[in-house]
Each structure stands twice: as structure tokens, then as C-alpha cells.
Design an enzyme around this catalytic site. Structure first.
Site, PDB file in Angstrom:
ATOM      1  N   CYS A   2       1.053  -1.219  -0.021  1.00 26.89           N
ATOM      2  CA  CYS A   2      -0.048   0.060   0.052  1.00 26.89           C
ATOM      3  C   CYS A   2       1.003   1.333   0.117  1.00 26.89           C
ATOM      4  CB  CYS A   2      -0.792   0.090   1.386  1.00 26.89           C
ATOM      5  SG  CYS A   2      -1.803  -1.492   1.357  1.00 26.89           S
ATOM      6  N   ARG A  27       4.730   0.710  -6.079  1.00 29.71           N
ATOM      7  CA  ARG A  27       4.635  -0.224  -4.777  1.00 29.71           C
ATOM      8  C   ARG A  27       3.884  -1.454  -5.214  1.00 29.71           C
ATOM      9  NH1 ARG A  27       6.740   2.178  -0.338  1.00 29.71           N
ATOM     10  NH2 ARG A  27       5.405   0.884   1.101  1.00 29.71           N
ATOM     11  N   TRP A  74      -3.076  -2.718  -1.723  1.00 31.22           N
ATOM     12  CA  TRP A  74      -2.835  -3.909  -1.904  1.00 31.22           C
ATOM     13  C   TRP A  74      -3.533  -4.877  -1.338  1.00 31.22           C
ATOM     14  CZ3 TRP A  74      -0.164  -8.449  -0.340  1.00 31.22           C
ATOM     15  CH2 TRP A  74       0.465  -9.382  -1.398  1.00 31.22           C
ATOM     16  N   ASN A  98      -1.386   1.078   6.128  1.00 38.52           N
ATOM     17  CA  ASN A  98      -0.677   0.119   5.231  1.00 38.52           C
ATOM     18  C   ASN A  98      -0.132  -0.762   6.462  1.00 38.52           C
ATOM     19  OD1 ASN A  98       1.147  -1.447   4.130  1.00 38.52           O
ATOM     20  ND2 ASN A  98       2.868   0.293   3.804  1.00 38.52           N
ATOM     21  N   GLY A  99      -0.358  -1.957   6.285  1.00 40.49           N
ATOM     22  CA  GLY A  99       0.067  -3.174   7.273  1.00 40.49           C
ATOM     23  C   GLY A  99      -1.135  -4.277   7.458  1.00 40.49           C
ATOM     24  N   GLU A 460      17.575 -17.139  -9.845  1.00 42.93           N
ATOM     25  CA  GLU A 460      17.218 -15.606 -10.169  1.00 42.93           C
ATOM     26  C   GLU A 460      16.512 -15.515 -11.626  1.00 42.93           C
ATOM     27  OE1 GLU A 460      16.474 -13.461  -8.510  1.00 42.93           O
ATOM     28  OE2 GLU A 460      16.549 -11.433  -9.762  1.00 42.93           O
ATOM     29  N   LYS A 464      12.765 -14.088 -12.189  1.00 41.72           N
ATOM     30  CA  LYS A 464      12.549 -12.784 -13.299  1.00 41.72           C
ATOM     31  C   LYS A 464      11.686 -13.277 -14.319  1.00 41.72           C
ATOM     32  CE  LYS A 464      13.813 -10.166 -11.592  1.00 41.72           C
ATOM     33  NZ  LYS A 464      14.403  -9.785 -10.291  1.00 41.72           N
ATOM     34  N   GLU A 467       7.928 -14.150 -12.966  1.00 45.41           N
ATOM     35  CA  GLU A 467       7.035 -12.920 -12.321  1.00 45.41           C
ATOM     36  C   GLU A 467       6.614 -11.754 -13.167  1.00 45.41           C
ATOM     37  OE1 GLU A 467       9.094 -10.262  -9.303  1.00 45.41           O
ATOM     38  OE2 GLU A 467      10.809 -10.601 -10.408  1.00 45.41           O
ATOM     39  N   HIS A 483      16.343 -36.742 -10.368  1.00 49.03           N
ATOM     40  CA  HIS A 483      15.592 -37.403  -9.261  1.00 49.03           C
ATOM     41  C   HIS A 483      14.146 -37.286  -9.362  1.00 49.03           C
ATOM     42  CE1 HIS A 483      19.497 -38.569  -7.813  1.00 49.03           C
ATOM     43  NE2 HIS A 483      19.946 -37.374  -8.059  1.00 49.03           N
ATOM     44  N   LYS A 581       6.114  -3.841  -4.469  1.00 52.13           N
ATOM     45  CA  LYS A 581       7.509  -3.703  -4.548  1.00 52.13           C
ATOM     46  C   LYS A 581       8.156  -3.954  -3.145  1.00 52.13           C
ATOM     47  CE  LYS A 581      11.364  -2.258  -6.346  1.00 52.13           C
ATOM     48  NZ  LYS A 581      12.267  -3.177  -7.100  1.00 52.13           N
TER      49      LYS A 581
HETATM   50  C1  F6R Z   1      11.890 -10.258  -7.564  1.00 52.87           C
HETATM   51  C2  F6R Z   1      11.884  -9.209  -6.340  1.00 52.87           C
HETATM   52  C3  F6R Z   1      11.616  -9.753  -5.045  1.00 52.87           C
HETATM   53  C4  F6R Z   1      12.268  -8.980  -3.733  1.00 52.87           C
HETATM   54  C5  F6R Z   1      11.738  -9.456  -2.565  1.00 52.87           C
HETATM   55  C6  F6R Z   1      12.641  -9.054  -1.300  1.00 52.87           C
HETATM   56  O1  F6R Z   1      12.127  -9.478  -8.517  1.00 52.87           O
HETATM   57  O2  F6R Z   1      12.040  -8.081  -6.426  1.00 52.87           O
HETATM   58  O3  F6R Z   1      11.600 -11.135  -4.992  1.00 52.87           O
HETATM   59  O4  F6R Z   1      13.535  -9.264  -4.042  1.00 52.87           O
HETATM   60  O5  F6R Z   1      10.372  -9.295  -2.256  1.00 52.87           O
HETATM   61  O6  F6R Z   1      12.379  -7.555  -1.470  1.00 52.87           O
HETATM   62  P1  F6R Z   1      13.705  -6.860  -0.477  1.00 52.87           P
HETATM   63  O7  F6R Z   1      14.830  -6.746  -1.456  1.00 52.87           O
HETATM   64  O8  F6R Z   1      13.060  -5.286  -0.693  1.00 52.87           O
HETATM   65  O9  F6R Z   1      13.540  -7.277   0.742  1.00 52.87           O
END
Ligand code: F6R
Length: 586
Positions: A2, A27, A74, A98-99, A460, A464, A467, A483, A581
Site C-alpha cells: 500500500c 509499490r 494492495w 498500510n500493514g 534468479e 525474473k 514474475e 531425481h 515492490k
Molecule cells: C523479485 C523481487 C522480490 C524481492 C523480494 C525482497 O524481482 O523483487 O523477490 O527481491 O520481495 O524484497 P527486498 O529486497 O525489498 O527485501
């Protein structure tokens, strides 16, 4: 998650709130709303969908309101819809949140008013209104004694139309100081157009804002003075700068971001000048998502070069596993935002047990940065796209520098110092990645495989891609495939094989041959002149580099591949569905 924006001053509050909410869109959210106060009334406008949808309703807003609060939601409690969108009203109280209010159920049972929405936020509003006897501060102090969980609240009281109240616990909120106007916001980009001066709110602190004055109180009601800070980021950093998406811009900013991170910790041929490490126990790296994948690389590098035992753990698991910790250990928590709820909880657990903590964080002054014993900042600059790119690469680089420091191997640093120019060359491969994205965009599922640091890279690359493209993808340690998972490989199944680690090349190659023999279409990511004849259908070749640099170069290639695949599929690249985010709830 949020986003909160609040304003009090002499200008039209609705324009400022809408502008701020747009800056917080990154966000991640699913509905938006604002509340405007004037002359003893508060008008609320809210709806499901983007801020642009909300904006269309505002023609009916009151002519002049100079104080208001805004929110992008959110969804956690209740589906995204108008009823559940913030702000929420209860009697004379209107608030945004937010929370998560964790004792919402008990409060709901206790309060004798029926909420309209399904949200925990509305319960907080009802609680506040129940406690409100004309003195907002007393009501807020009483309410925060009852609220459990995490909250950043922006609050208006109908009979105080020129005052804005804010309080936070375990959720981010900053207070912006303007000239004859003041603000609250979830993050700095929302303020930059108006002011660079801001205050951080500590846990449980309350702020009272009028246009001329900001007053701060601790949770137990003591007035406190706070240091005003100056935001360093510029306005352009929150703009796309000619790129179609923030993600594209941020991918291309990596040489500069890595350069800035390296120069911060490698000066005059010395690594981490002035920093001493004496680790007798285990290094435990704790993080979420991509930051966890950076942690996997860190584990690989520190164990390989410094021969110190390292674990890399997912924060949401670590915090509830009752981990066996020793005071000789070092807990490293990695996070771009510094606000990720599970990572913050992991840090607090370690601190409570007296274990030294180090945070690797991108956002200055964030919760992790403030609470850890030591902080190393990545210098990636503001990252707006939900999918992390430059912050991830900087985390990996910082961990590799740390590994070299712990190994007392300063010679290899020259290679890390040369990374920015290597990444420039990787970025020249955009067109190749775009062509491959066209080929892979129809895939329904695919696999990433690799060993050692290529396994971390596979994790990773896979995250990427999935998502932002919404193609199901799994990352596997190449040797583990047989396996069980190899039964999924059939004619045409795409497999992205990472072979950038020369030491493990022949082992991974055998695994690639195994999937090829079962019909897989293989895209190999490898170094120059690697012999993949008859095995790979397509090859992405890294510019000449050492094994030390390969995971960063490989990450940039896979980011480009994921980016173009998402673009080809017509997805919302910067704000993928369901994602936020900064994950400030657990
Ligand atoms: C993927 C991504 C997320 C963050 C994760 C941790 O592209 O951005 O997987 O890496 O939510 O976020 P932070 O780094 O802000 O703790």
C-alpha cells in the site's frame, strides 16, 4: 505494498494527493482512494483499479480542500473492490492504512459497530472513533495500545479539518517538511516534487501536521524533536528517462549502479576500509525473493574463497524455525527496500538473541538499516520497477566483495572493479535477447538449470522470467533433475541451461545432454568458445569474463530476456499482477 500520501497546506490537496499516489504506483496496488477535508466535512473518493480511474471521479470533488489523505491498496483482508478500498470512515474519523491489524477479530467482536467493508483497517477506524472525545492525540495513544500487528496510518478527524495525524509501527511512513505545507508519504518519490526535507518516524511515533508545524510524540506521549533529513535522489530517478518501462531503465543503469557500489567499498586498493570482521561461527544470510538468490551467490563465494561456513535462508522460514544461533555467528539480512516484514522480523530475532547483525540494504534510513548493528548500502539508487534488477546485481557484487575481504584476497578485486564495463557489453546483447524472447514467448512452462553459482543464477533468472512474463518456470540444480523432474521433459520443453562456471562445465553439460536426449529445446548461456555443438539450440554468450564476474553478467542477460518476453506477451512489466515492490506484510 500500500502507498500513503497526505497533505496539509494552502494548495489544492486533491492534485497533490493524486500526484503523490502516482509516484507510489510502483509499490503495487489494486485500488485507490483519497479523502478531502474542509469545513467540518470529509469527502471520500475511491475505487478499484488504477489512480487514473479514481482521477476521473474527482470532477465532483469539493472546490477547495487543503488537507487530505490518499492511498493505493494492495489487498490483504478482503478482495480488491470499492468497498474495501481506503480511506475508511467511522464516525468522525477517516483513515488510510498500510500493514495488517492482527487482532482485528478480537477488536471486531468487542466493538459494537458493524463494519461496512471486509478490511482490518475499518476496525482500526471504528476503534479510534470509539475512543475519540474531541482530543485526537489521546484517542491515538489509546488506540495504539490496543492495535496489534503492523500499521502506518494517516488519519483525519472531521472536526479538525486542517490537521493531519500519522503514526507508524512496522510499516514505513515518512513526514515531509515543506514551506507553509507539510506531507506524509510511504516513500520519498512521492515528496520530491514538493520538498526534499523529511523526517523518519520511529516505531510507535505519532506526528501531528498542520501547514505551519509538525510535532512528534513517542508512543507514550512524550513530545520529541527529530532531525530533519535531506533526500538525495533527484526527480529524474522517479521518471522513465526515455525508456518504455522503469525495468528497462533500471537494467541499463546497472554499470553505473555497480560502479557506485564498488567504489563505496573498495577504495585505494583496500576493501571495506576501516571495517573489521572476526567471525568464529557461521554466517547466516537471510532474505526473501531475489535478495535470497543474491544470498545464495554470497554463500557460494564466501565458502569458496574465505572457507567460512555460510547458510542462506528464506526469512519467512528462518523467523519461525527457532534457529539455533550462536553469538559467534553473523546474521546478514539482505533487502532492497529494507522494509520487508519477514526480513525485519528475522533481524529482530537475531538481535534479541544477542547475535551480531549486518544489513545489506538499498534504501537509506529504512527499518533494516536503522536496526541492524552494521549496514552496508548498495548504491543502486531508487528502484521503481517491481521486479528487482540493479539492486539485485549490486547485492551480489557487494557479497562478492565481502567474500574477497573475508578471504583477504584483494587482488581479485580488480576484476570486480572492471564489472561496469563488462555489463556495458552485456547490455549490447539486447536485440539477441529480444529475438529469443519472440521464440520463447509462447512457452507454457520452462526450466532453468545450473550448478554452483549457475544454480543461484538459475533461481534468479527463473524468478525474473515468471514474475513478469507469467510463464511457469522452475529452477533446478542441474544434477538434481534426474531425481524426479526430468519426467516432465518432453519434445520441445524449453530448458535454459546456465554454463558460465568453467569448473562445473562438463558436469552441467552432461545434464544438458540428458534433457536434450529427451526432446528439450535448449537455450544455453555460456562463455566464449564453449563447446556446445549439437547440444544447444540457441546460445547466449557472455563477453569474455572470469567465473567471478559471470553471475553478474549472466543476471543482466537473463533480466533482458525476461523483460523482452514480458513485453512480447503484452504484460504490465513494471507492475506485474498481484505483486508489490515492498512487501511490508508477512
Ligand atoms: C523479485 C523481487 C522480490 C524481492 C523480494 C525482497 O524481482 O523483487 O523477490 O527481491 O520481495 O524484497 P527486498 O529486497 O525489498 O527485501
Amino acid at each position: 505494498m500500500c502507498g500513503i500520501m497526505g497533505y496539509t497546506g494552502d494548495r489544492d490537496a486533491k492534485d497533490i494527493l493524486i500526484g503523490g499516489l502516482k509516484k507510489l504506483e510502483y509499490r503495487g496496488y489494486d485500488s485507490a482512494g483519497i479523502a478531502l477535508a474542509a469545513d467540518g466535512t470529509i469527502e471520500i473518493f475511491k475505487d478499484e483499479g488504477k489512480v487514473a480511474v479514481l482521477e476521473k471521479q474527482l470532477d465532483q470533488a469539493m472546490e477547495i480542500s487543503k488537507t487530505g489523505i490518499g492511498h493505493t491498496r494492495w489487498a490483504t483482508h478482503g478482495v480488491p473492490c470499492k468497498k474495501n478500498a481506503h480511506p475508511h470512515r467511522a464516525g468522525r474519523v477517516v483513515l488510510v492504512h498500510n500493514g495488517i491489524i492482527e487482532n482485528e477479530k478480537e477488536l471486531r467482536a468487542e466493538l459494537d459497530r458493524q463494519p461496512i467493508s471486509d478490511t482490518d483497517t475499518e476496525i482500526a477506524a471504528i476503534l479510534l472513533d470509539t475512543l475519540y472525545n474531541g482530543d485526537p492525540l489521546t484517542a491515538i495513544f489509546q488506540a495504539i495500545k490496543r492495535l496489534e500487528g503492523s500499521y502506518a496510518l494517516g488519519i483525519l478527524f472531521e472536526d479538525q479539518p486542517q490537521t493531519l495525524y500519522a503514526v507508524r509501527k512496522d510499516s514505513p511512513l515518512i513526514v515531509g517538511r515543506g514551506n507553509g505545507e507539510n506531507f506524509i508519504a510511504s516513500d520519498i518519490p512521492a515528496l520530491l516534487e514538493h520538498t526534499r526535507q523529511y523526517y523518519l518516524l520511529n516505531e510507535g511515533e505519532v506526528a501531528v501536521l498542520t501547514k505551519e508545524r509538525i510535532t512528534f510524540f513517542t508512543a507514550d506521549g512524550q513530545q520529541v524533536n527529530k532531525e530533519v533529513l535531506t533526500a538525495e535522489q533527484d526527480l529524474q530517478s522517479a521518471e522513465k528517462g526515455g525508456y518504455a518501462h522503469f525495468m528497462a531503465k533500471e537494467i541499463h543503469e546497472q554499470p553505473e549502479a555497480v560502479q557506485a557500489t564498488v567504489s563505496r567499498y573498495y577504495k585505494d586498493h583496500t576493501l571495506f576500509p576501516g571495517e573489521e570482521f572476526n567471525i568464529q561461527g557461521t554466517i547466516r544470510i537471510v532474505a526473501c525473493g531475489s535478495a535470497y538468490h543474491a544470498g545464495l551467490l554470497g554463500k557460494y563465494a564466501i565458502e569458496k574463497w574465505a572457507r567460512i561456513p555460510v547458510t542462506a535462508e528464506i526469512a519467512s522460514e528462518f523467523r519461525y524455525n527457532d534457529p539455533i544461533l550462536s553469538k559467534e555467528d553473523l546474521i546478514i539480512v539482505i533487502s532492497q527496500s529494507g522494509e520487508t516484514a519477514d526480513s525485519v522480523a528475522a533481524l529482530r530475532l537475531a538481535k534479541a538473541r544477542g547475535v551480531p547483525t549486518l544489513a545489506i540494504v538499498n534504501v537509506w534510513g529504512s527499518t533494516l538499516a536503522r536496526e541492524a548493528d552494521r549496514v552496508f548500502y548498495t548504491a543502486a539508487g531508487p528502484e521503481i520497477s517491481v521486479a528487482t534488477t540493479k539492486a539485485y546485481t549490486c547485492q551480489a557484487v557487494l557479497l562478492y566483495l565481502l567474500a574477497l575481504k573475508l578471504a583477504e584476497n584483494e587482488l581479485a578485486c580488480e576484476k570486480i572493479a572492471a564489472l561496469p564495463s563488462l555489463l556495458e557489453r552485456v547490455l549490447e546483447q539486447g536485440e539477441q535477447c529480444r529475438a529469443l524472447a519472440q521464440k520463447f514467448k509462447q512457452a507454457h512452462r520452462l526450466f532453468f538449470i545450473g550448478r554452483g553459482q549457475d544454480h543461484a543464477l538459475a533461481c534468479e533468472g527463473s524468478l525474473k522470467l515468471k514474475e513478469i512474463s507469467y510463464i511457469h518456470s522452475e529452477a533446478y540444480a542441474a544434477g538434481e533433475l534426474k531425481h524426479g523432474t526430468i519426467s516432465l521433459i518432453e519434445e520441445g520443453t524449453p530448458v535454459i541451461a546456465l554454463l558460465t562456471d568453467r569448473e562445473r562445465f562438463s558436469k552441467t553439460l552432461s545434464n544438458v545432454k540428458e534433457v536434450k536426449a529427451r526432446g528439450a529445446t535448449v537455450l544455453a548461456v555460456t562463455y566464449e568458445n564453449a563447446d556446445l555443438a549439437g547440444v544447444a539450440d540457441d546460445i547466449l554468450t557472455l563477453p569474455p569474463c572470469s567465473d567471478l564476474e559471470a553471475p553478474m553478467a549472466g543476471a543482466v542477460l537473463l533480466q533482458l530476456f525476461a523483460y523482452y518476453t514480458a513485453v512480447e506477451r503484452g504484460n504490465d512489466v513494471d507492475q506485474p499482477r498481484n505483486l508489490a515492490k515492498s512487501v511490508t506484510v508477512e
